[in-house]
Enzyme design. Structure first.
Site, short mmCIF file in Angstrom:
data_model
loop_
_atom_site.label_atom_id
_atom_site.label_comp_id
_atom_site.label_asym_id
_atom_site.label_seq_id
_atom_site.Cartn_x
_atom_site.Cartn_y
_atom_site.Cartn_z
N CYS A 100 0.83 -1.01 0.11
CA CYS A 100 -0.16 0.06 -0.08
C CYS A 100 0.52 1.54 -0.22
O CYS A 100 1.88 1.39 0.62
CB CYS A 100 -1.16 -0.13 1.17
N HIS A 142 -9.40 -4.05 -1.90
CA HIS A 142 -7.90 -2.98 -0.66
C HIS A 142 -8.61 -1.86 -0.47
O HIS A 142 -8.29 -0.80 0.49
CB HIS A 142 -6.77 -3.70 -1.10
N GLU A 143 -8.99 -1.18 -1.95
CA GLU A 143 -9.44 0.19 -1.66
C GLU A 143 -10.58 0.30 -1.36
O GLU A 143 -10.65 1.85 -0.21
CB GLU A 143 -9.61 0.55 -3.51
N HIS A 146 -10.12 1.23 2.01
CA HIS A 146 -9.74 2.98 2.50
C HIS A 146 -10.87 3.59 2.73
O HIS A 146 -10.77 5.11 3.54
CB HIS A 146 -8.64 3.98 1.42
NI NI Z 1 -3.42 0.95 0.49
#
Ligand code: NI
Length: 178
Positions: A100, A142-143, A146
């Site tokens: 990341c 994953h995104e 966030h």
């Molecule tokens: Ni990331």
């Protein structure tokens, strides 16, 4: 357009839940996305979420071409995804390495849904609806994390599989993409 500083783990802005985008096709939204694209490409990332540059909106970008350095992950089409909604298509979990841009230099072994449907909108408010698997599904999860204030280290089950990429992968070709 500008390359924006990417917040690093520890910055409290990365733990906040981002707000939905309410207006599409605006100059402000296009400018945000242009900055995100420029920043992601400058840092050779596979994805970037708006909160990583300090903007608390539900906007992510991701995608990359088939890359000789990462032969196992194939390519993911470049996508701007706004207000995403994720739905696993089976109970199957797959673990894989992640990096990341907000956790530079480190990699971790992270469980994700293997089969995923995701919906959302493009910058003009047109619907996106895709069913994907494998690394594409991993990148979207994953995104999307966030946007909910979650960084991948929070999902690692075995912390012996979290560390500095150069120590985990002495052969550079095996390193996961950030
Ligand atoms: Ni990331």
């Amino acid at each position: 357009m500008a390359i924006r500083p990417v917040l690093k783990m520890g910055d409290p802005r990365l733990w906040q839940r981002a707000e939905a985008v309410r207006s599409f096709g605006t100059p402000e939204l296009h400018a945000l996305i242009a900055d995100m694209e420029e920043t992601m490409h400058a840092l050779d990332g596979a994805g970037l979420a708006a909160p990583q540059i300090g903007v608390g909106l539900r906007v992510v970008i991701f995608g990359f071409e088939d890359n000789a350095r990462y032969p196992d992950v194939g390519s993911v089409p470049y996508t701007v995804l706004i207000n995403p909604v994720l739905e696993p298509l089976s109970d199957e979990i797959e673990e894989g390495w992640e990096g990341c841009l907000s956790v530079p230099g480190l990699s971790g072994w992270v469980p994700r849904w293997r089969y995923l449907r995701y919906t959302g909108f493009d910058p003009l408010g047109r619907a996106i609806d895709r069913s994907v698997d494998g690394f594409h599904a991993r990148v979207v999860q994953h995104e999307n994390d966030h946007l909910d204030g979650i960084l991948y280290p929070m999902r690692i089950r075995d912390l012996t599989r979290f560390g500095f990429s150069e120590a985990l992968f002495p052969d550079d070709a095996d390193r996961p993409k950030d």
